[in-house]
Scaffold this active site. Structure first.
Site, PDB file in Angstrom:
ATOM      1  N   LYS A 262       0.838  -1.194   0.000  1.00 15.02           N
ATOM      2  CA  LYS A 262       0.000   0.000   0.000  1.00 15.02           C
ATOM      3  C   LYS A 262       0.881   1.254   0.000  1.00 15.02           C
ATOM      4  CE  LYS A 262      -4.024  -1.660   2.613  1.00 15.02           C
ATOM      5  NZ  LYS A 262      -5.006  -1.579   1.512  1.00 15.02           N
ATOM      6  N   ARG A 336     -10.322 -11.415   2.421  1.00 14.43           N
ATOM      7  CA  ARG A 336     -11.179 -12.492   1.904  1.00 14.43           C
ATOM      8  C   ARG A 336     -10.523 -13.855   2.046  1.00 14.43           C
ATOM      9  NH1 ARG A 336     -11.369  -9.611  -3.885  1.00 14.43           N
ATOM     10  NH2 ARG A 336     -11.137  -7.833  -2.463  1.00 14.43           N
TER      11      ARG A 336
HETATM   12  N1  BES Z   1      -8.191  -3.562   4.445  1.00 20.61           N
HETATM   13  C1  BES Z   1      -8.354  -3.210   3.097  1.00 20.61           C
HETATM   14  C2  BES Z   1      -9.657  -2.476   2.804  1.00 20.61           C
HETATM   15  C3  BES Z   1      -9.812  -1.121   3.457  1.00 20.61           C
HETATM   16  C4  BES Z   1      -9.495   0.034   2.768  1.00 20.61           C
HETATM   17  C5  BES Z   1     -10.331  -1.016   4.733  1.00 20.61           C
HETATM   18  C6  BES Z   1      -9.659   1.259   3.364  1.00 20.61           C
HETATM   19  C7  BES Z   1     -10.492   0.222   5.327  1.00 20.61           C
HETATM   20  C8  BES Z   1     -10.158   1.364   4.638  1.00 20.61           C
HETATM   21  C9  BES Z   1      -8.317  -4.460   2.232  1.00 20.61           C
HETATM   22  O1  BES Z   1      -7.532  -5.501   2.704  1.00 20.61           O
HETATM   23  C10 BES Z   1      -7.766  -4.071   0.899  1.00 20.61           C
HETATM   24  O2  BES Z   1      -6.634  -3.726   0.844  1.00 20.61           O
HETATM   25  N2  BES Z   1      -8.591  -4.129  -0.147  1.00 20.61           N
HETATM   26  C11 BES Z   1      -8.182  -3.763  -1.447  1.00 20.61           C
HETATM   27  C12 BES Z   1      -8.714  -4.790  -2.409  1.00 20.61           C
HETATM   28  C13 BES Z   1      -8.114  -4.705  -3.789  1.00 20.61           C
HETATM   29  C14 BES Z   1      -6.657  -5.077  -3.768  1.00 20.61           C
HETATM   30  C15 BES Z   1      -8.879  -5.627  -4.702  1.00 20.61           C
HETATM   31  C16 BES Z   1      -8.746  -2.391  -1.742  1.00 20.61           C
HETATM   32  O3  BES Z   1      -9.868  -2.092  -1.311  1.00 20.61           O
HETATM   33  O4  BES Z   1      -8.066  -1.605  -2.381  1.00 20.61           O
HETATM   34 MN    MN Z   2      -5.508  -5.328   2.092  1.00 20.94          MN
END
Ligand code: BES
Ligand code: MN
Ligand code: ZN
Length: 485
Positions: A262, A336
């Site tokens: 990230k 997931r």
């Molecule tokens: N934990 C994150 C989702 C999230 C984002 C929670 C902002 C709270 C605030 C999750 O694990 C994630 O990183 N999701 C990705 C999925 C993508 C890679 C398909 C996302 O939402 O960008």
């Molecule tokens: Mn994530």
């Protein structure tokens, strides 16, 4: 800030201390004659004449020692609106210097079953703060002495509210802890201590998970120096062995994204990526504290998604507990993977009446719903309606989002049974939910709550002052009370 609420037996009479009094929707002051002096009444009435009455409360400073706060009770308030009113009062009095108040319940207007109960519940929820790591604590105390005979909560109602508050605060505490403190090892240890509340705790560590074949969950945690865990939390409130209600939570103690790293701006918030699990834990604690007459089980997957020489790579293929194989195209779609194994395990081991999972699963749900509604995805209309209605009641709102086989197709993979993200088709929150649905193997009624936009509030909301909200504890408790207990 400490908050003390006492129920005093004295009946209402005119006093020289700070007062909280209730009036009707038009701030009509006739009803106050019994509680304040004539000169006070005249002073207040005169000021009200030149005030905009489109407010819920007014603070009148009669002297340096005495304030009178009028709280307006609008017609036909819902319980959640009464809670908000209590919270609003708290939001006002923390700014006042003199912080001892007499709350006169005799002045409550209208036929409410449990006005003071809901009012104080909202006030207490709003008063929560997480100041554990601030070393220069300012000591301030707010004391509320509730007098009068009207609308005092009954013993059983007091127990109900206090269990909900303790459950919610436990959730908020867990969510507020930083990643260096609440890593999976520490989290599992804390959950073990819930035995004292009468909950049965089972901890599956790496070794046990490996044996069980939970490679989807284990893959996420393999880059961390901490262990990975699946913890079950059982509450048996019935003498019989009727099927439990099951609640499953995502407990990613910190989500760096892994090798699909990230950017810094999006990483700093990821200490709250375990909020789904914390909600499950707070709910279970609440059920135990109020001795709920149901059987329920909470299941949480605790991992840390890190980068290291041993971390999972994009392109890796793992075999999940269900037997289905998953191609990991993006290590940041890790929630997931944790939930997949936890859901199959829950369904198989407990054969529950339903499974509700909670997770801060996708940023996309924040794009869709912001921080007003959590996303609801479900294979069952009845369970969905129950959840939506319960959410409405406690003002923890849910909006149902679609599932469809055409979305499901988007996560088919050439190299494995499925892949953990879709490259085309958009609908990121739905495809994540479709992924989860593939791990319900026996048609168990299931609902997935994507709480990414609800678990944490930068600026505070009606019943929280910013930070961890505890969203979901009161919602699921309401679901249980209204439909399953
Ligand atoms: N934990 C994150 C989702 C999230 C984002 C929670 C902002 C709270 C605030 C999750 O694990 C994630 O990183 N999701 C990705 C999925 C993508 C890679 C398909 C996302 O939402 O960008
Ligand atoms: Mn994530
Ligand atoms: Zn995550």
């Amino acid at each position: 800030m400490t908050l003390k609420i006492n129920f005093k037996n004295n009946t209402s009479k005119k006093t020289s201390t700070n007062l909280v009094l209730f009036v009707n929707e038009n701030f009509k002051t006739d009803s106050l004659k019994k509680y304040i002096s004539m000169s006070e009444l005249n002073y207040i009435s005169d000021l009200l004449k030149v005030s905009d009455l489109n407010k819920n409360l007014f603070v009148f400073e009669l002297s340096s020692k005495k304030k009178i706060i009028l709280v307006s009770i609008k017609k036909n308030l819902k319980n959640s609106e009464i809670e908000n009113l209590g919270a609003e009062l708290y939001g006002r009095i923390i700014y006042e210097k003199n912080s001892k108040y007499l709350v006169n319940s005799d002045s409550i207007i209208g036929n409410y079953e449990n006005f003071i109960g809901f009012f104080l519940h909202g006030l207490k929820l709003k008063s929560y703060e997480f100041k554990k790591y601030i070393t220069s604590k300012k000591k301030k105390e707010i004391i509320l002495n509730v007098i009068g005979n009207k609308n005092k909560p009954s013993k059983s109602n007091q127990l109900r509210f206090s269990a909900l508050e303790k459950g919610t605060f436990y959730t908020r505490d867990l969510v507020s802890e930083p990643g260096n403190v609440l890593h999976p090892d520490e989290y599992a240890k804390r959950l073990n201590s819930l035995k004292k509340d009468g909950l049965k705790i089972n901890i599956y560590d790496d070794k046990k998970l490996k044996k069980l074949g939970m490679n989807a969950l284990l893959g996420v945690g393999q880059g961390s120096i901490r262990g990975s865990y699946l913890v079950t939390i059982e509450w048996k409130g019935l003498k019989n062995n009727s099927k439990p209600l099951a609640f499953v939570g995502k407990g990613v103690c910190f989500d760096t994204g892994g090798y699909s790293l990230k950017p810094a701006k999006f990483m700093e918030d990821m200490t709250y990526d375990m909020a789904g699990s914390a909600t499950v834990v707070g709910l279970m604690k609440n059920l135990a504290l109020r001795n709920a007459k149901i059987n329920a089980v909470g299941v949480v997957g605790l991992v840390e998604n890190m980068v290291s020489g041993n971390a999972q790579r994009p392109g890796d293929i793992v075999k999940s507990y269900s037997g289905k194989t998953i191609e990991i195209l993006n290590t940041d779609a890790e929630g997931r993977l944790v939930l997949a194994d936890a859901i199959t395990f829950t369904e198989k081991k407990f054969q529950p009446k339903f499974i509700v999972d909670l997770a801060t699963l996708t940023g996309a749900i924040i794009v869709s719903l912001g921080s007003e509604y959590a996303g609801l995805f479900s294979n069952n209309d009845k369970l969905s309606k129950q959840l939506v209605d319960a959410g409405q009641k406690v003002n923890e709102k849910l909006w149902r989002m679609p599932l469809h086989k055409n979305y499901d197709k988007l996560i088919n993979s050439k190299n494995a049974d499925m892949q953990n993200i879709n490259y085309v088709g958009g609908a990121g929150s739905t495809t994540a939910a479709q992924f989860l649905q593939r791990f319900i193997l026996n048609k168990t009624p299931w609902a997935h709550l994507d709480i990414a936009g609800m678990a944490f509030s930068k600026y505070g909301g009606a019943l929280n002052s910013g930070g961890a909200t505890g969203y979901g504890v009161r919602l699921l408790n309401q679901l249980i009370e209204d439909y399953y207990e």
